[in-house]
Design an enzyme around this catalytic site. Structure first.
Site, PDB file in Angstrom:
ATOM      1  N   ARG A 143      -2.131  -6.058  -8.413  1.00 23.72           N
ATOM      2  CA  ARG A 143      -0.947  -6.884  -8.124  1.00 23.72           C
ATOM      3  C   ARG A 143      -0.716  -7.959  -9.167  1.00 23.72           C
ATOM      4  O   ARG A 143       0.394  -8.281  -9.523  1.00 23.72           O
ATOM      5  CB  ARG A 143      -1.102  -7.556  -6.758  1.00 23.72           C
ATOM      6  CG  ARG A 143      -1.012  -6.602  -5.601  1.00 23.72           C
ATOM      7  CD  ARG A 143      -1.498  -7.239  -4.336  1.00 23.72           C
ATOM      8  NE  ARG A 143      -2.904  -7.607  -4.451  1.00 23.72           N
ATOM      9  CZ  ARG A 143      -3.667  -7.992  -3.443  1.00 23.72           C
ATOM     10  NH1 ARG A 143      -3.155  -8.100  -2.232  1.00 23.72           N
ATOM     11  NH2 ARG A 143      -4.933  -8.284  -3.631  1.00 23.72           N
ATOM     12  N   HIS A 158       0.840  -1.206   0.000  1.00 24.69           N
ATOM     13  CA  HIS A 158       0.000   0.000   0.000  1.00 24.69           C
ATOM     14  C   HIS A 158       0.877   1.259   0.000  1.00 24.69           C
ATOM     15  O   HIS A 158       0.594   2.216  -0.720  1.00 24.69           O
ATOM     16  CB  HIS A 158      -0.883   0.040   1.254  1.00 24.69           C
ATOM     17  CG  HIS A 158      -1.911  -1.055   1.354  1.00 24.69           C
ATOM     18  ND1 HIS A 158      -2.096  -1.809   2.491  1.00 24.69           N
ATOM     19  CD2 HIS A 158      -2.826  -1.514   0.458  1.00 24.69           C
ATOM     20  CE1 HIS A 158      -3.079  -2.672   2.300  1.00 24.69           C
ATOM     21  NE2 HIS A 158      -3.535  -2.527   1.065  1.00 24.69           N
ATOM     22  N   SER A 180      -3.203  -7.909   3.134  1.00 23.85           N
ATOM     23  CA  SER A 180      -3.454  -7.695   4.564  1.00 23.85           C
ATOM     24  C   SER A 180      -3.875  -9.008   5.217  1.00 23.85           C
ATOM     25  O   SER A 180      -3.497  -9.298   6.351  1.00 23.85           O
ATOM     26  CB  SER A 180      -4.552  -6.647   4.750  1.00 23.85           C
ATOM     27  OG  SER A 180      -4.149  -5.420   4.206  1.00 23.85           O
ATOM     28  N   LYS A 198     -17.322  -7.504   9.874  1.00 26.41           N
ATOM     29  CA  LYS A 198     -17.261  -7.495  11.338  1.00 26.41           C
ATOM     30  C   LYS A 198     -15.928  -8.022  11.856  1.00 26.41           C
ATOM     31  O   LYS A 198     -15.546  -7.753  12.974  1.00 26.41           O
ATOM     32  CB  LYS A 198     -18.394  -8.354  11.909  1.00 26.41           C
ATOM     33  CG  LYS A 198     -19.787  -7.831  11.576  1.00 26.41           C
ATOM     34  CD  LYS A 198     -20.874  -8.662  12.229  1.00 26.41           C
ATOM     35  CE  LYS A 198     -21.039 -10.033  11.614  1.00 26.41           C
ATOM     36  NZ  LYS A 198     -21.659 -10.108  10.311  1.00 26.41           N
TER      37      LYS A 198
END
Ligand code: PNS
Length: 171
Positions: A95, A22, A133, A46
């Protein structure tokens, strides 16, 4: 086109957490646009590890010495966020071919919702093309080392978060 809309590029995402891929995309975007707004989606599921407020604070801290990088969270449609900022440019990292279909759909949907919107795809350094991530979280959760994959303060926060999860404080 007004000058303000051309000047600000919006880089939206979950950033849970921000990794060096990032950061590389932000650096590249700054070669093209004078200002980059990192937009953190608030309702990204969530099971996020860090709250939107924590992510905003972390990323603001990382770019504290770069006034060209701004950070805000947003909820709802990305195009609504763009309009609020009087921006038209969306930055996304591409990517690999596996990213293409999802990115292509989003770009076209965003353009349909807001014909002024233009998505600019940037490719990260090869060494970050496998980075996500989700993988970063998995590696840290299982005790692996992510040095060189995330900024040092992010690594510290990740390790602290998972230490807390595996060793809850005893009363
Ligand atoms: O980093 P991510 O999780 O791939 O980012 C996805 C994001 C936040 C860019 C995307 O989910 C988004 O823009 N969400 C906001 C809701 C929206 O506008 N949906 C329609 C876009 S096609």
């Amino acid at each position: 086109m007004g000058t303000s809309s051309a000047a600000l590029a919006v880089y939206p995402g979950s950033f849970d957490p921000l990794h060096l891929g990032h950061v590389d995309i932000i650096d590249r975007a700054l070669q093209i646009f004078p200002r980059v707004m990192v937009g953190i989606l608030e309702n990204a599921g969530k099971d996020a590890l860090f709250s939107p407020a924590e992510r905003v604070a972390m990323i603001r801290e990382l770019f504290a010495d770069q006034p060209a990088v701004e950070v805000q969270s947003f909820s709802g449609l990305l195009v609504k966020f763009l309009k609020e900022l009087d921006a038209t440019i969306i930055i996304r990292g591409m990517r690999a071919v596996s990213d293409f279909e999802y990115e292509f759909q989003m770009a076209l949907m965003n353009r349909r919702l807001y014909p002024g919107a233009e998505t600019v795809f940037l490719t990260p350094k090869e060494e970050f093309t496998y980075l996500s991530s989700r993988l970063v979280k998995e590696v840290v959760a299982l005790g692996g080392d992510v040095t060189g994959l995330v900024p040092a303060p992010v690594r510290a926060r990740l390790e602290a978060r998972y230490r807390k999860a595996t060793h809850p404080p005893t009363s």
